[in-house]
Design a protein around this motif. Structure first.
Motif, PDB file in Angstrom:
ATOM      1  N   ALA A  73       0.840  -1.210   0.000  1.00  0.00           N
ATOM      2  CA  ALA A  73       0.000   0.000   0.000  1.00  0.00           C
ATOM      3  C   ALA A  73       0.871   1.255   0.000  1.00  0.00           C
ATOM      4  N   ALA A  74       1.972   1.208   0.775  1.00  0.00           N
ATOM      5  CA  ALA A  74       2.855   2.385   0.834  1.00  0.00           C
ATOM      6  C   ALA A  74       3.482   2.645  -0.535  1.00  0.00           C
ATOM      7  N   ASP A  75       3.886   1.585  -1.218  1.00  0.00           N
ATOM      8  CA  ASP A  75       4.464   1.781  -2.555  1.00  0.00           C
ATOM      9  C   ASP A  75       3.403   2.248  -3.554  1.00  0.00           C
ATOM     10  N   LEU A  76       2.191   1.717  -3.424  1.00  0.00           N
ATOM     11  CA  LEU A  76       1.100   2.190  -4.290  1.00  0.00           C
ATOM     12  C   LEU A  76       0.863   3.688  -4.082  1.00  0.00           C
ATOM     13  N   SER A  77       0.925   4.100  -2.816  1.00  0.00           N
ATOM     14  CA  SER A  77       0.650   5.512  -2.502  1.00  0.00           C
ATOM     15  C   SER A  77       1.815   6.407  -2.897  1.00  0.00           C
ATOM     16  N   GLY A  78       3.002   5.816  -3.025  1.00  0.00           N
ATOM     17  CA  GLY A  78       4.195   6.581  -3.404  1.00  0.00           C
ATOM     18  C   GLY A  78       4.744   7.436  -2.270  1.00  0.00           C
ATOM     19  N   SER A  79       4.314   7.165  -1.040  1.00  0.00           N
ATOM     20  CA  SER A  79       4.712   8.014   0.090  1.00  0.00           C
ATOM     21  C   SER A  79       6.178   7.816   0.497  1.00  0.00           C
ATOM     22  N   ASP A  80       6.985   8.830   0.227  1.00  0.00           N
ATOM     23  CA  ASP A  80       8.380   8.792   0.664  1.00  0.00           C
ATOM     24  C   ASP A  80       8.475   9.082   2.171  1.00  0.00           C
ATOM     25  N   LYS A  81       7.497   9.863   2.648  1.00  0.00           N
ATOM     26  CA  LYS A  81       7.501  10.254   4.056  1.00  0.00           C
ATOM     27  C   LYS A  81       7.259   9.045   4.971  1.00  0.00           C
ATOM     28  N   HIS A  82       6.257   8.245   4.626  1.00  0.00           N
ATOM     29  CA  HIS A  82       5.878   7.149   5.524  1.00  0.00           C
ATOM     30  C   HIS A  82       6.558   5.820   5.193  1.00  0.00           C
ATOM     31  N   TYR A  83       7.173   5.744   3.992  1.00  0.00           N
ATOM     32  CA  TYR A  83       7.965   4.553   3.624  1.00  0.00           C
ATOM     33  C   TYR A  83       9.085   5.053   2.709  1.00  0.00           C
TER      34      TYR A  83
END
Ligand SMILES: N[C@@H](CCC(=O)N[C@@H](CS)C(=O)NCC(=O)O)C(=O)O
Length: 213
Positions: A73-83
């Motif tokens: 899910a983190a990679d899908l969201s593209g969140s650098d902050k949380h992952y």
């Protein structure tokens, strides 16, 4: 949209729910009742042959293992902050995820089952098992406490999926009877977790699911 199969009462379900909220990922809940054993029924076993909660589906792609769901899910969201995408920062987050699933969660799980789940089902906690597990839990909590003396969150100054994953096994720490007050940094961090919107938003579902059965 990601479909998540879970029961909010359980540690790993809460982890996925709070993690998806942290990431801002839309999801649809498919409730699988842990207390009635719906996770052992053929329709759920077809998604997760382990018969354990949670699982997720993204179209025809089925995924299980709660931390793998969070990473996906983190990679899908593209969140650098949380992952974080930076190699070392990501390795640090991954280290805590693996430690959580291999060491921390099994220890917290004993307290969850004995002190939180069994009383709901009218069964007494196994006191000998709890006493046997307590030194191991304290040793692991000490590792977290030492790490959390150095920064606000586990992997630095930003909250990541590692914080959610490591907090989830103690998500009902009062009911679990975990001696948090012996570990001031861990206590402080859990307080910060409990203030997060993603945690607060998922608390109601947990409380509702933890009614006597
Ligand atoms: N490593 C798995 C563990 C899953 C797990 O043990 N889930 C528990 C609930 S927190 C469960 O479904 N237990 C039921 C059983 O073992 O029968 C994950 O992180 O998803």
């Amino acid at each position: 949209m990601l479909q998540v199969y879970l029961d909010p009462a359980t540690i790993n379900s809460r982890k996925v729910l709070a993690g998806l909220e942290l990431l801002g990922m839309p999801y649809e809940i498919k409730h699988v009742n842990y207390f009635t054993g719906a996770h052992k029924q053929p329709d759920y076993l077809a998604i997760n042959p382990n018969g354990r909660l949670p699982a997720a589906k993204d179209g025809d792609f089925a995924l299980w293992e709660s931390d793998a769901i969070l990473q996906y899910a983190a990679d899908l969201s593209g969140s650098d902050k949380h992952y974080p995408k930076d190699l070392r920062k990501r390795a640090d987050v991954n280290r805590w995820l693996l430690w959580e699933v291999s060491a921390w969660q099994p220890s917290c799980y004993t307290f969850f089952i004995e002190n939180a789940v069994k009383p709901l089902m009218g069964a007494p906690p196994d006191k000998a098992l709890l006493e046997k597990e307590a030194p191991n839990w304290r040793q692991l909590a000490g590792i977290l406490d030492a790490r959390l003396a150095k920064s606000k969150w586990l992997a630095g100054e930003e909250v990541t999926i590692a914080d959610i994953a490591v907090a989830a096994p103690m998500h009902v720490h009062k009911r679990q009877g975990l001696p948090l007050d012996e570990f001031p940094n861990l206590r402080r961090w859990m307080g910060e977790i409990e203030k997060l919107p993603c945690w607060r938003k998922t608390q109601g579902a947990v409380e509702a699911a933890l009614q006597p059965h």
